[in-house]
Enzyme design. Structure first.
Site, mmCIF file in Angstrom:
data_model
loop_
_atom_site.group_PDB
_atom_site.id
_atom_site.type_symbol
_atom_site.label_atom_id
_atom_site.label_comp_id
_atom_site.label_asym_id
_atom_site.label_seq_id
_atom_site.Cartn_x
_atom_site.Cartn_y
_atom_site.Cartn_z
ATOM 1 N N TYR A 1 -6.729 2.489 6.675
ATOM 2 C CA TYR A 1 -5.849 1.350 6.377
ATOM 3 C C TYR A 1 -5.617 0.393 7.531
ATOM 4 C CZ TYR A 1 -2.449 4.731 8.277
ATOM 5 O OH TYR A 1 -1.806 5.650 9.052
ATOM 6 N N GLU B 1 0.855 -1.206 0.000
ATOM 7 C CA GLU B 1 0.000 0.000 0.000
ATOM 8 C C GLU B 1 0.874 1.233 0.000
ATOM 9 O OE1 GLU B 1 -2.014 -0.012 3.731
ATOM 10 O OE2 GLU B 1 -3.124 -1.839 3.314
ATOM 11 N N LYS C 1 2.482 4.527 1.157
ATOM 12 C CA LYS C 1 2.619 5.119 2.498
ATOM 13 C C LYS C 1 2.274 6.599 2.362
ATOM 14 C CE LYS C 1 5.690 5.245 6.491
ATOM 15 N NZ LYS C 1 5.657 6.658 6.817
ATOM 16 N N CYS D 1 9.418 48.284 -1.029
ATOM 17 C CA CYS D 1 8.773 47.422 -2.013
ATOM 18 C C CYS D 1 9.517 47.492 -3.346
ATOM 19 C CB CYS D 1 7.335 47.874 -2.197
ATOM 20 S SG CYS D 1 6.499 47.063 -3.561
ATOM 21 N N CYS E 1 7.185 49.419 -6.043
ATOM 22 C CA CYS E 1 6.775 50.829 -6.010
ATOM 23 C C CYS E 1 7.633 51.672 -5.078
ATOM 24 C CB CYS E 1 5.309 50.935 -5.600
ATOM 25 S SG CYS E 1 5.042 50.574 -3.858
ATOM 26 N N LYS F 1 10.872 2.891 2.149
ATOM 27 C CA LYS F 1 10.864 4.341 1.914
ATOM 28 C C LYS F 1 11.408 4.716 0.526
ATOM 29 C CE LYS F 1 10.159 6.950 4.969
ATOM 30 N NZ LYS F 1 10.292 7.289 6.371
ATOM 31 N N CYS G 1 1.024 51.054 -5.612
ATOM 32 C CA CYS G 1 1.895 49.932 -5.972
ATOM 33 C C CYS G 1 1.284 49.178 -7.156
ATOM 34 C CB CYS G 1 2.043 49.003 -4.777
ATOM 35 S SG CYS G 1 3.073 47.585 -5.132
ATOM 36 N N ASP H 1 1.775 10.401 3.090
ATOM 37 C CA ASP H 1 2.528 11.341 3.913
ATOM 38 C C ASP H 1 1.578 12.355 4.547
ATOM 39 O OD1 ASP H 1 4.633 12.495 5.122
ATOM 40 O OD2 ASP H 1 5.446 13.474 3.341
ATOM 41 N N CYS I 1 4.201 45.592 1.602
ATOM 42 C CA CYS I 1 4.307 46.928 1.033
ATOM 43 C C CYS I 1 3.164 47.775 1.585
ATOM 44 C CB CYS I 1 4.185 46.804 -0.487
ATOM 45 S SG CYS I 1 3.887 48.368 -1.290
HETATM 46 S S1 IVH Z 1 0.044 0.905 8.897
HETATM 47 C C1 IVH Z 1 0.337 -1.100 12.703
HETATM 48 N N1 IVH Z 1 -0.351 1.818 6.469
HETATM 49 O O1 IVH Z 1 3.109 5.688 8.560
HETATM 50 C C2 IVH Z 1 -0.014 -0.288 11.532
HETATM 51 N N2 IVH Z 1 0.669 3.231 8.067
HETATM 52 O O2 IVH Z 1 5.715 5.331 9.775
HETATM 53 C C3 IVH Z 1 0.693 0.974 11.487
HETATM 54 N N3 IVH Z 1 1.165 5.474 7.216
HETATM 55 O O3 IVH Z 1 2.042 6.022 11.881
HETATM 56 C C4 IVH Z 1 0.359 1.800 10.378
HETATM 57 N N4 IVH Z 1 0.394 5.158 5.190
HETATM 58 O O4 IVH Z 1 0.831 7.369 10.070
HETATM 59 C C5 IVH Z 1 0.125 2.077 7.707
HETATM 60 N N5 IVH Z 1 -0.798 2.510 4.308
HETATM 61 C C6 IVH Z 1 -0.315 2.777 5.528
HETATM 62 C C7 IVH Z 1 0.228 4.007 5.865
HETATM 63 C C8 IVH Z 1 0.719 4.205 7.147
HETATM 64 C C9 IVH Z 1 0.960 6.018 6.018
HETATM 65 C C10 IVH Z 1 1.827 6.164 8.344
HETATM 66 C C11 IVH Z 1 1.116 6.057 9.673
HETATM 67 C C12 IVH Z 1 2.133 5.459 10.616
HETATM 68 C C13 IVH Z 1 3.407 5.826 9.932
HETATM 69 C C14 IVH Z 1 4.533 4.913 10.360
#
Ligand code: IVH
Length: 693
Positions: A239, A128, A130, A421, A424, A327, A445, A132, A439
């Site tokens: 998730y 899945e 991740k 500025c 102007c 990552k 301006c 941000d 400004c």
């Molecule tokens: S699973 C035990 N799934 O990543 C399950 N986390 O670095 C823990 N995060 O605190 C989380 N996408 O905020 C999971 N598809 C995803 C995620 C995800 C983002 C974040 C989440 C977690 C952090 C850990």
């Protein structure tokens, strides 16, 4: 309750709308006080939301009626220690990281060893994205959302139920058949597009600029006023889960399908894989599409699909053994900073932009990067000619991460942020406690002129028929007008005006006649027309009442630039004018370019002293009054409005110059001060009798 309160927003007349805005401001302020300071709300959340929404709808329909103390501008007062704490029924875990393919292979081997699986046994993994953002936990009891919390330290988070409730992706109730207790967890995030738009709005309003969508999401979610969160475009991907009262799936992918069926949004890119090679292929695939996704991701999470295996694997040091985050590498590049440009926005905000030697980062050629503001430049000591590391770590706008000082050319100079500025040459001021320098030459301006001219002729201001936004833009472009005074010299360009495409002689004549009609104008409208920051119609009116003539106002504000002066004390003693508004007023009148504009206008116009209606035969005309305590017959706003309409000046604090202090119930120090200074005090009834009921 007045009739206006029972009407729909569409049916309100302007006068009724004004009454309603006053009533709503009072009601919302009182509800805020009861909720935040007394912990004793008398309204349900729904009733409170209805008041706020109505206030917003009326302001949207009658923008010129927006009050100086509008609830939509106000952040609710902070409760004693921010949000209440909540203990998670099951801890919210974090994830171990994998930085390369080998880390991922080792993860899978570890899982096999732990579960004692044979070579031929398949370990299905969900891959899945991740997201941000920031994680949140939603607790449903009998299908109703009862609590929403931040992750906090994983054991204890903050109760942000009201904020989370406002997200469209978060259902408040679930269909029948869900477990009696169900905690759904996931990520709150903001799309890249929404982030850019939010920052544009923030810049316009002179408010905080967020560095990336994640910060914007965090800043928007942790707002003490849920109304602010509601106005921010936040989303949620589900998730994972916390406490559940009964099991409802055997695998993680089946769990995600259930979530979808119950109305949650799960990430569409999630894939079920049977081998490590497959998850690595998904990683490569998602990585390539990363920049085209509408939201930021910083890796791919792999999760053992079988829930019985997850159970057996358990966790180690607050991270599950059954999951790992693979990552993405931060995308950075080195390049040379050629120049620092200062851009001036439509509201006068000065924003520094780094002009770079073009460089490729994450598949995109980057030539500019944001430097945010002057403190950021100072903190990183960024100089022209420096070799800098820039980054697009998911951020839409590239950032300057740091300077490689070893590569700094000899003789480089520390960057000095301009105090004038660049468009102007007016003074650019930075109010204390704010990050943005602005400004002050708004009226002349070029970056701001068109907006200011539009405001100048708008309805609550000069209101010139036939001179709307379209004409202002066209005439400015053609050089027919460049500053407010030039509107009154348009008649010198009569031929050019007639010569314009589609313009008839009669309409030009009409326009010029409409302009002539406005050569005489009330001081309150005139002040409002200047478009000084934070000076709306209500404040303009107060200033007109207090100072009477433009000359007196200019002189007073000139003198008020000394904060020790009596002029300054008088200014901030005007009710509803605080030190921030005072600062904007003083800055405006202090700027020489603005003085020139005012002189120019004064030569063209007759500015009428503010005429308080019925002031002559009112016993309170010209008197300075202060209201204190709770008024029982009149609301505070209504009492002030009545006093002003009778020619009185309403002040916020008691001084020797005060004529009357009207003392309501539970009055505090102001009543005592009046007594000490020998200022006449009146009960509410005595006041009503004095003004004639
Ligand atoms: S699973 C035990 N799934 O990543 C399950 N986390 O670095 C823990 N995060 O605190 C989380 N996408 O905020 C999971 N598809 C995803 C995620 C995800 C983002 C974040 C989440 C977690 C952090 C850990």
């Amino acid at each position: 309750m007045s009739d206006a309160a029972t009407k729909t927003v569409e049916d309100l007349t302007e006068t009724e709308a004004k009454t309603e805005l006053a009533r709503l401001a009072d009601a919302i302020a009182e509800a805020d006080r009861l909720y935040h300071q007394e912990d004793a709300p008398e309204l349900t959340d729904a009733e409170y939301d209805t008041l706020r929404r109505r206030n917003q709808a009326i302001e949207a329909r009658f923008p010129s009626l927006k009050r100086a103390d509008s609830p939509s501008e106000r952040v609710a007062p902070a409760p004693a220690d921010g949000f209440a704490k909540v203990r998670h029924a099951r801890p919210m875990l974090s994830l171990a990281n994998a930085f390369d393919d080998e880390d991922v292979r080792e993860f899978e081997r570890r899982v096999r060893r732990f579960l004692n699986l044979g070579e031929d046994e398949t370990v299905a993994l969900m891959a899945e994205p991740k997201i941000d953002g920031l994680s949140a936990s939603l607790r449903y009891e009998d299908g109703k959302l009862v609590q929403g919390a931040t992750r906090g330290d994983g054991t204890e988070g903050e109760n942000i139920t009201r904020n989370l409730e406002s997200l469209d992706d978060i259902p408040r109730s679930l269909p029948e058949g869900v477990p009696a207790v169900l905690e759904v967890r996931g990520e709150v995030y903001m799309t890249k597009g929404d982030f850019v738009a939010l920052n544009e709005r923030q810049a316009e309003a002179g408010a905080k600029i967020f560095a990336n969508p994640r910060n914007a999401a965090a800043g928007s979610l942790r707002q003490l006023d849920p109304e602010i969160t509601r106005s921010r475009p936040l989303r949620f991907f589900a998730y994972s889960w916390g406490e559940i009262s009964e099991e409802f799936a055997d695998t993680h992918h089946a769990f995600l399908e259930k979530l979808e069926a119950w109305g949650f949004t799960t990430n569409p890119l999630s894939r079920l894989c049977e081998t490590v090679d497959e998850v690595l292929a998904v990683y490569g695939d998602i990585g390539e599409r990363r920049h085209d996704l509408p939201y930021d991701i910083d890796g791919v999470v792999y999760k053992v699909d079988r829930l019985d295996w997850q159970q057996r694997l358990g966790m180690v040091s607050r991270a599950p053994r059954w999951a790992i985050a693979h990552k993405f590498k931060a995308e950075q590049a080195e390049t040379i900073l050629r120049e620092i440009d200062i851009q001036v926005g439509r509201t006068g905000a000065l924003t520094p932009v780094a002009r770079l030697e073009p460089v490729k980062v994450g598949g995109v050629t980057v030539t500019n990067a944001t430097l945010h503001n002057e403190d950021e430049i100072r903190r990183k000591d960024v100089r022209v000619g420096d070799t800098v590391v820039i980054q697009r770590a998911g951020d839409v706008i590239p950032q300057v991460v740091r300077v490689i000082t070893e590569k700094r050319p000899a003789g480089s100079q520390e960057y000095v942020f301009p105090e004038r500025c660049p468009r102007c040459d007016s003074e650019a001021r930075r109010p204390e406690g704010e990050a943005i320098r602005r400004c002050t030459g708004g009226l002349i301006c070029p970056a701001q002129a068109v907006e200011r001219l539009k405001h100048f002729v708008s309805r609550g201001a000069f209101d010139i028929e036939g001179l709307g936004s379209k004409q202002i833009e066209a005439y400015y472009k053609d050089g027919l007008i460049d500053r407010p005074g030039s509107i009154f010299r348009l008649k010198e360009h009569r031929r050019k005006l007639i010569g314009r495409e589609g313009t008839k002689i009669t309409s030009t004549n009409k326009l010029l006649a409409a302009i002539e009609e406005r050569r005489t104008i009330g001081l309150d409208r005139f002040i409002y027309a200047l478009g000084i920051r934070q000076v709306g119609q209500a404040t303009a009116r107060l200033l007109a009442i207090h100072y009477g003539t433009l000359d007196a106002l200019r002189q007073a504000l000139d003198a008020a630039s000394d904060p020790e002066s009596e002029a300054y004390a008088n200014l901030i003693n005007i009710d509803q004018i605080g030190s921030a508004v005072a600062k904007d007023l003083i800055d405006f009148f202090h700027e020489a370019h603005n003085s020139a504009v005012l002189d120019d206008l004064a030569g063209e116009l007759t500015i009428e002293a503010f005429a308080a209606p019925a002031a002559d035969d009112s016993p309170v005309a010209g008197k300075t009054v202060v209201f204190t305590g709770t008024l029982e017959t009149l609301g505070r706003s209504e009492a002030k409005a009545r006093a002003e309409s009778l020619g009185a000046k309403v002040a916020g604090s008691v001084s020797k110059k005060t004529d009357y202090v009207i003392v309501g119930a539970d009055a505090g120090s102001k009543a005592a001060k009046a007594e000490a200074l020998g200022v006449a005090t009146l009960t509410e009834q005595e006041w009503i009798d004095l003004i004639g009921g």
